[in-house]
Design an enzyme around this catalytic site. Sequence first.
Site, PDB file in Angstrom:
ATOM      1  N   CYS A  58      -6.802   8.978  -3.663  1.00  0.00           N
ATOM      2  CA  CYS A  58      -5.486   9.078  -3.951  1.00  0.00           C
ATOM      3  C   CYS A  58      -5.991   7.883  -5.654  1.00  0.00           C
ATOM      4  CB  CYS A  58      -5.026   7.739  -3.848  1.00  0.00           C
ATOM      5  SG  CYS A  58      -2.947   7.484  -4.467  1.00  0.00           S
ATOM      6  N   ASP A  95      -5.485   5.822  -7.559  1.00  0.00           N
ATOM      7  CA  ASP A  95      -4.575   4.378  -6.537  1.00  0.00           C
ATOM      8  C   ASP A  95      -5.697   3.183  -6.745  1.00  0.00           C
ATOM      9  OD1 ASP A  95      -4.243   1.440  -5.596  1.00  0.00           O
ATOM     10  OD2 ASP A  95      -2.399   2.311  -4.906  1.00  0.00           O
ATOM     11  N   ARG A 121      -6.825   0.496  -5.846  1.00  0.00           N
ATOM     12  CA  ARG A 121      -7.132  -0.358  -5.001  1.00  0.00           C
ATOM     13  C   ARG A 121      -8.035   0.966  -3.656  1.00  0.00           C
ATOM     14  NH1 ARG A 121      -1.817  -1.755  -3.272  1.00  0.00           N
ATOM     15  NH2 ARG A 121      -1.061   0.597  -3.952  1.00  0.00           N
ATOM     16  N   HIS A 166      -3.611   6.788   1.910  1.00  0.00           N
ATOM     17  CA  HIS A 166      -3.656   5.333   1.653  1.00  0.00           C
ATOM     18  C   HIS A 166      -2.266   4.850   2.074  1.00  0.00           C
ATOM     19  CE1 HIS A 166      -2.349   4.025  -1.697  1.00  0.00           C
ATOM     20  NE2 HIS A 166      -2.784   4.825  -2.294  1.00  0.00           N
ATOM     21  N   CYS A 222       1.464   3.969   0.120  1.00  0.00           N
ATOM     22  CA  CYS A 222       0.948   5.111  -1.329  1.00  0.00           C
ATOM     23  C   CYS A 222       1.899   4.873  -2.348  1.00  0.00           C
ATOM     24  CB  CYS A 222       0.243   6.286  -1.198  1.00  0.00           C
ATOM     25  SG  CYS A 222       0.161   7.549  -2.266  1.00  0.00           S
TER      26      CYS A 222
END
Length: 209
Positions: free
Chosen positions: A42, A44, A46, A98, A101
């Site tokens: 992803c 993302d 993080r 994750h 998400c």
Amino acid sequence: MKSYEKLLLENKAWAQEMVEVDPNFFNKLEKIQSPEFLWIGCSDSRVPANQITGTAPGEVFVHRNIANLCIHSDVNMLSVLEYAVHHLRVKHVIVCGHYGCGGVRASMTHADYNIINKWLRHIKDVYRFHHDELEAIPSEDDRADRLVELNVIEQVQNLAKTSIIQKAWKKYDAPTIHGWVYRLHDGLLKPLSIMTPDSKVEDIYRYDV
Ligand code: CO
């Protein structure tokens, strides 16, 4: 100092540190790229592939998009896959989702995200495939977590449905495709599914490769 200037400064410090540890660090990397892994994760911020797996530059070929989707008409993903599997000859492809998400959570709502609707629609389809299981989960957070997992498993299967993977399985007896999920809460990865060159692909999706 502007925020982006800090990045350039940090870069100088990092490059210097790498050379101090290994004077040939950049010389070696410049000559050859031979990663063993393709990471499809992803976008993302993080969930950075290298940091959470303790891998160094040169070890992982990376593709990231919203909610780590592997869509058979996405020329970007397919080009990365073709290059990684048939040119770099990676041994493992890792699809990593994750919990928490934002893309998965957004797909569970009726909110209009304009062009992103078209992307999230693929996750809505995963929801529909597993409608009964998901609807039986009372807590919305738990349901979102399960959809994250089901989405990863679905994307692993999507990869196996491509002629790119089927050709590689026949020609090189590789790669193994892994479905993993990452927990933001404790930073740990959990394996969910695996497909090897011996795995069965549903008949209708098999090509004469
Ligand atoms: Co995400």
